[in-house]
Scaffold this active site. Structure first.
Site, short mmCIF file in Angstrom:
data_model
loop_
_atom_site.label_atom_id
_atom_site.label_comp_id
_atom_site.label_asym_id
_atom_site.label_seq_id
_atom_site.Cartn_x
_atom_site.Cartn_y
_atom_site.Cartn_z
N HIS A 42 0.84 -1.19 0.00
CA HIS A 42 0.00 0.00 0.00
C HIS A 42 0.88 1.25 0.00
O HIS A 42 2.07 1.18 0.28
CB HIS A 42 -0.92 0.02 1.23
CG HIS A 42 -0.15 0.01 2.51
ND1 HIS A 42 0.22 -1.16 3.17
CD2 HIS A 42 0.38 1.02 3.26
CE1 HIS A 42 0.92 -0.86 4.25
NE2 HIS A 42 1.03 0.46 4.34
N HIS A 127 5.82 6.03 -1.68
CA HIS A 127 6.57 4.78 -1.75
C HIS A 127 5.72 3.63 -1.24
O HIS A 127 4.84 3.81 -0.41
CB HIS A 127 7.86 4.88 -0.94
CG HIS A 127 7.64 4.96 0.53
ND1 HIS A 127 7.26 6.13 1.16
CD2 HIS A 127 7.72 4.02 1.49
CE1 HIS A 127 7.12 5.90 2.44
NE2 HIS A 127 7.38 4.62 2.68
#
Length: 190
Positions: A42, A127
């Protein structure tokens, strides 16, 4: 409960990344890392930590308003990098990064307004964490291998409020388990 706001990539995107990660895991030095599991992939927007149950409805309502004020946007996994001298290896992103950063700022603000501390404000760095290490290691070959990776583009259509269940069994390599407790559609249709 331990909560964070996130963007969750769809199945075809994580499948593409899983193929790339399988190749990375075969590279020298990869066995020194603790690799994250595909179900946990995620983009964290804001980390809230332990949140009292009575605060969750207000936080969720504020996240719903933040999502409503943010239009859907394109995103793709692209390249990668590291934090902390190899302590974290991650996949990066391309596409609607300005909107992703705006959504992260709104998710952080929603937490503050709901009375949830989000820690020190930092500029958001999109990220998706692939692996971690307790010590500094040289992950340059892995980052170089990720440089040419681009996953499929998808349209981000919602913001998720995710509960993190930390491992409790003491079994080496056990991964946290993540559960979306709410998903708020982006844009005026939400």
């Amino acid at each position: 409960m331990r909560l964070f706001a996130a963007v969750l990539p769809p199945e075809d995107v994580t499948a593409s990344l899983a193929d790339e990660v399988a190749a990375l895991r075969g590279l020298p030095g990869a066995d020194a890392l603790r690799w994250t599991g595909r179900p946990g992939w995620h983009f964290t927007l804001a980390f809230y930590g332990e949140v009292d149950d009575d605060v969750v409805p207000g936080l969720s309502a504020r996240l719903q308003r933040a999502a409503h004020r943010t239009d859907p946007f394109p995103l793709a996994l692209r390249g990668g990098g590291q934090f902390g001298h190899g302590r974290a290896l991650w996949a990066g992103a391309e596409g609607g990064l300005a909107t992703l950063r705006l959504l992260a700022d709104r998710a952080e603000s929603a937490g503050r307004k709901a009375g949830v501390g989000t820690g020190e404000h930092r500029r958001y760095k999109p990220h998706l964490t692939l692996a971690r290490s307790r010590r500094s290691i040289d992950v340059r070959p892995l980052v170089e291998a990720l440089a040419g990776f681009t996953g499929p583009t998808w349209t981000v259509t919602d913001l998720a409020l995710v509960r993190s269940h930390l491992p409790g069994s003491g079994v080496p390599g056990e991964q946290p388990r993540y559960e979306a407790v709410a998903r708020h559609p982006l844009g005026a249709a939400g």
